[in-house]
Design a protein around this motif. Structure first.
Motif, PDB file in Angstrom:
ATOM      1  N   THR A 147       0.910  -1.257  -0.053  1.00  0.00           N
ATOM      2  CA  THR A 147      -0.007   0.018  -0.098  1.00  0.00           C
ATOM      3  C   THR A 147       0.877   1.277   0.102  1.00  0.00           C
ATOM      4  O   THR A 147       0.525   2.071  -0.742  1.00  0.00           O
ATOM      5  CB  THR A 147      -0.870   0.078   1.163  1.00  0.00           C
ATOM      6  OG1 THR A 147      -1.885  -1.102   1.021  1.00  0.00           O
ATOM      7  CG2 THR A 147      -1.905   1.135   1.243  1.00  0.00           C
TER       8      THR A 147
ATOM      9  N   LEU B   5       2.221   1.822  -3.532  1.00  0.00           N
ATOM     10  CA  LEU B   5       1.370   2.256  -4.452  1.00  0.00           C
ATOM     11  C   LEU B   5       0.918   3.722  -4.220  1.00  0.00           C
ATOM     12  O   LEU B   5       0.549   4.587  -5.375  1.00  0.00           O
ATOM     13  CB  LEU B   5       0.129   1.418  -4.364  1.00  0.00           C
ATOM     14  CG  LEU B   5       0.000  -0.022  -4.810  1.00  0.00           C
ATOM     15  CD1 LEU B   5      -1.195  -0.848  -4.363  1.00  0.00           C
ATOM     16  CD2 LEU B   5       0.344  -0.088  -6.176  1.00  0.00           C
ATOM     17  N   GLN B   6       0.793   4.074  -2.937  1.00  0.00           N
ATOM     18  CA  GLN B   6       0.440   5.398  -2.598  1.00  0.00           C
ATOM     19  C   GLN B   6       1.505   6.253  -2.809  1.00  0.00           C
ATOM     20  O   GLN B   6       1.420   7.429  -2.918  1.00  0.00           O
ATOM     21  CB  GLN B   6      -0.127   5.510  -1.106  1.00  0.00           C
ATOM     22  CG  GLN B   6      -1.564   4.932  -0.943  1.00  0.00           C
ATOM     23  CD  GLN B   6      -1.951   4.932   0.455  1.00  0.00           C
ATOM     24  OE1 GLN B   6      -1.072   5.007   1.419  1.00  0.00           O
ATOM     25  NE2 GLN B   6      -3.344   4.847   0.797  1.00  0.00           N
TER      26      GLN B   6
ATOM     27  N   ASP C 298       4.021   5.933  -5.696  1.00  0.00           N
ATOM     28  CA  ASP C 298       3.925   6.017  -6.820  1.00  0.00           C
ATOM     29  C   ASP C 298       2.901   6.431  -7.869  1.00  0.00           C
ATOM     30  O   ASP C 298       3.287   6.876  -8.934  1.00  0.00           O
ATOM     31  CB  ASP C 298       4.763   4.482  -7.360  1.00  0.00           C
ATOM     32  CG  ASP C 298       6.126   4.194  -6.733  1.00  0.00           C
ATOM     33  OD1 ASP C 298       6.480   5.235  -6.065  1.00  0.00           O
ATOM     34  OD2 ASP C 298       6.563   3.196  -6.840  1.00  0.00           O
ATOM     35  N   PHE C 299       1.694   6.138  -7.458  1.00  0.00           N
ATOM     36  CA  PHE C 299       0.598   6.407  -8.094  1.00  0.00           C
ATOM     37  C   PHE C 299       0.131   7.876  -7.753  1.00  0.00           C
ATOM     38  O   PHE C 299       0.035   8.191  -6.597  1.00  0.00           O
ATOM     39  CB  PHE C 299      -0.666   5.256  -7.792  1.00  0.00           C
ATOM     40  CG  PHE C 299      -0.244   4.098  -8.763  1.00  0.00           C
ATOM     41  CD1 PHE C 299      -1.020   3.836  -9.790  1.00  0.00           C
ATOM     42  CD2 PHE C 299       0.421   3.288  -8.029  1.00  0.00           C
ATOM     43  CE1 PHE C 299      -0.719   2.656 -10.649  1.00  0.00           C
ATOM     44  CE2 PHE C 299       0.748   1.859  -8.719  1.00  0.00           C
ATOM     45  CZ  PHE C 299       0.012   1.610 -10.204  1.00  0.00           C
TER      46      PHE C 299
ATOM     47  N   MET D  13      -7.128   8.466  -6.443  1.00  0.00           N
ATOM     48  CA  MET D  13      -6.203   7.473  -5.619  1.00  0.00           C
ATOM     49  C   MET D  13      -7.240   6.348  -4.860  1.00  0.00           C
ATOM     50  O   MET D  13      -6.469   5.328  -4.277  1.00  0.00           O
ATOM     51  CB  MET D  13      -5.508   8.317  -4.311  1.00  0.00           C
ATOM     52  CG  MET D  13      -4.361   9.078  -5.047  1.00  0.00           C
ATOM     53  SD  MET D  13      -3.234   8.301  -5.830  1.00  0.00           S
ATOM     54  CE  MET D  13      -2.338   7.525  -4.483  1.00  0.00           C
ATOM     55  N   ASP D  14      -8.350   6.473  -4.802  1.00  0.00           N
ATOM     56  CA  ASP D  14      -9.076   5.338  -4.454  1.00  0.00           C
ATOM     57  C   ASP D  14      -8.878   4.268  -5.061  1.00  0.00           C
ATOM     58  O   ASP D  14      -9.114   3.022  -4.547  1.00  0.00           O
ATOM     59  CB  ASP D  14     -10.669   5.628  -4.116  1.00  0.00           C
ATOM     60  CG  ASP D  14     -11.301   6.032  -5.450  1.00  0.00           C
ATOM     61  OD1 ASP D  14     -10.531   6.257  -6.666  1.00  0.00           O
ATOM     62  OD2 ASP D  14     -12.592   5.937  -5.631  1.00  0.00           O
ATOM     63  N   ARG D  15      -8.540   4.267  -6.324  1.00  0.00           N
ATOM     64  CA  ARG D  15      -8.234   3.024  -7.088  1.00  0.00           C
ATOM     65  C   ARG D  15      -7.215   2.024  -6.335  1.00  0.00           C
ATOM     66  O   ARG D  15      -6.856   0.937  -6.648  1.00  0.00           O
ATOM     67  CB  ARG D  15      -7.526   3.306  -8.345  1.00  0.00           C
ATOM     68  CG  ARG D  15      -8.915   3.945  -9.190  1.00  0.00           C
ATOM     69  CD  ARG D  15      -8.336   4.249 -10.722  1.00  0.00           C
ATOM     70  NE  ARG D  15      -9.548   4.884 -11.360  1.00  0.00           N
ATOM     71  CZ  ARG D  15      -9.547   4.925 -12.751  1.00  0.00           C
ATOM     72  NH1 ARG D  15      -8.678   4.065 -13.534  1.00  0.00           N
ATOM     73  NH2 ARG D  15     -10.557   5.535 -13.333  1.00  0.00           N
ATOM     74  N   VAL D  16      -6.178   2.429  -5.450  1.00  0.00           N
ATOM     75  CA  VAL D  16      -5.186   1.953  -5.044  1.00  0.00           C
ATOM     76  C   VAL D  16      -5.654   1.323  -3.534  1.00  0.00           C
ATOM     77  O   VAL D  16      -4.437   0.894  -2.913  1.00  0.00           O
ATOM     78  CB  VAL D  16      -3.801   2.649  -5.038  1.00  0.00           C
ATOM     79  CG1 VAL D  16      -3.549   2.856  -6.182  1.00  0.00           C
ATOM     80  CG2 VAL D  16      -3.926   3.751  -4.332  1.00  0.00           C
ATOM     81  N   VAL D  17      -6.767   1.584  -3.034  1.00  0.00           N
ATOM     82  CA  VAL D  17      -7.123   1.259  -1.716  1.00  0.00           C
ATOM     83  C   VAL D  17      -7.974  -0.051  -1.662  1.00  0.00           C
ATOM     84  O   VAL D  17      -9.051   0.112  -2.385  1.00  0.00           O
ATOM     85  CB  VAL D  17      -7.784   2.469  -0.899  1.00  0.00           C
ATOM     86  CG1 VAL D  17      -8.402   2.045   0.307  1.00  0.00           C
ATOM     87  CG2 VAL D  17      -6.870   3.878  -0.961  1.00  0.00           C
ATOM     88  N   GLN D  18      -7.630  -0.942  -1.079  1.00  0.00           N
ATOM     89  CA  GLN D  18      -8.500  -2.107  -1.015  1.00  0.00           C
ATOM     90  C   GLN D  18      -9.627  -2.047  -0.020  1.00  0.00           C
ATOM     91  O   GLN D  18      -9.161  -1.631   1.118  1.00  0.00           O
ATOM     92  CB  GLN D  18      -7.697  -3.360  -0.445  1.00  0.00           C
ATOM     93  CG  GLN D  18      -6.548  -3.915  -1.593  1.00  0.00           C
ATOM     94  CD  GLN D  18      -5.791  -5.082  -1.093  1.00  0.00           C
ATOM     95  OE1 GLN D  18      -5.586  -5.413   0.113  1.00  0.00           O
ATOM     96  NE2 GLN D  18      -5.724  -5.968  -2.139  1.00  0.00           N
TER      97      GLN D  18
ATOM     98  N   THR E  24      -6.303 -10.921  -0.318  1.00  0.00           N
ATOM     99  CA  THR E  24      -4.818 -10.773  -0.518  1.00  0.00           C
ATOM    100  C   THR E  24      -4.264 -11.473   0.598  1.00  0.00           C
ATOM    101  O   THR E  24      -3.426 -12.080   0.303  1.00  0.00           O
ATOM    102  CB  THR E  24      -4.713  -9.113  -0.575  1.00  0.00           C
ATOM    103  OG1 THR E  24      -5.204  -8.513  -1.521  1.00  0.00           O
ATOM    104  CG2 THR E  24      -3.007  -8.879  -0.380  1.00  0.00           C
TER     105      THR E  24
END
Length: 198
Positions: A27, A30-31, A33-34, A42-47, A55
Motif C-alpha cells: 500500500t 502504491l500510494q 508511486d501512483f 487515489m481510491d483505486r489503490v485502496v483495498q 489478499t
C-alpha cells in the motif's frame, strides 16, 4: 551468502530479504508511486475489507468467512424492475471494447467491458483471454429463464457475491458499467440470437 549481501555489508548497510512484502508495504508503494490524474483518483489503490481478506489469505479465506463475505456482497446487487435482458448487439460491441475508465476519459463516459481479455465470447474471436471460462454457448447450455437472467446480471454486477475472491471485477458495484450495459451483457450471454449461442 550472496555477493549482493556481502557488498551491502561491506558498505555498512543492513540488508533484510523478505520473501513477500506485507500488505502495508505494498500500500505504501502504491500510494507513493501512483498519482491522481483526471478521473483516476487515489481510491483505486485502496483495498476494501473484502479485497484485503482475499489478499491476506491468497484468495483462500476460511469457508465460513467466504460464505459470510459472499452473503454481504449479494446484498449490494441492485436488480432493475422488468426484464433483465437488453440488446445483445450493444452488449457484443461493449464486450469487445476495452475503452473506458482511463485517466484521460471524461467522467461519466460509458466504459467497455473488456470481456475478451478474460473470456472467449464468440466463435469468431481470433484472440481471447483464458483467465475466465469460455462463454461459448452459455445460454444455449443453461437457458434464459428469469433465474438465469438474475444469475448473469448479478454475476456481472458483483462477481464476489458468488465467489468472494473472484478475479472478475465488480462491474456494477464499482460503477464501471451502468444498469443498461449489464442488461445488454446479460442478453449477449443468453439471447438465442446472440453469436455466443450460435
Amino acid at each position: 551468502m550472496s555477493r549482493l549481501f556481502i557488498f551491502f555489508s561491506l558498505l555498512g548497510f543492513s540488508l533484510t530479504v523478505s520473501a513477500e512484502p506485507s500488505a502495508h508495504e505494498v500500500t505504501e508503494v502504491l500510494q507513493r508511486d501512483f498519482k491522481a490524474r483526471g478521473q483516476a483518483t487515489m481510491d483505486r489503490v485502496v483495498q476494501d475489507g473484502l479485497q484485503r481478506i482475499c489478499t491476506e489469505t491468497h484468495d483462500k479465506p476460511p469457508a465460513d468467512l467466504a460464505k459470510r463475505l459472499e452473503a454481504d456482497q449479494m446484498k449490494t446487487i441492485v436488480y432493475p424492475s422488468g426484464s433483465l435482458m437488453g440488446d445483445w448487439k450493444r452488449g457484443e460491441k461493449m464486450a469487445q471494447s476495452g475503452r473506458g475508465a482511463m485517466w484521460s476519459d471524461k467522467a461519466g463516459v460509458a466504459a467497455g467491458g473488456s470481456c475478451y481479455n478474460c473470456h472467449q465470447i464468440s466463435p469468431q474471436e481470433t484472440s481471447h483471454g483464458t483467465i475466465g471460462p469460455s462463454l461459448l454457448a452459455f445460454g444455449k447450455k443453461r437457458g434464459n429463464g428469469i433465474e438465469m437472467q438474475r444469475y448473469v446480471f448479478g454475476k456481472i454486477y458483483n462477481s464476489k457475491a458468488y465467489n468472494a475472491c473472484s478475479q472478475m471485477p465488480r462491474l456494477g458495484y464499482s460503477g464501471t458499467l451502468t444498469e443498461e450495459q449489464i442488461k445488454d451483457f446479460t442478453a449477449l450471454l443468453l439471447d438465442p440470437e446472440s453469436p455466443v449461442n450460435k
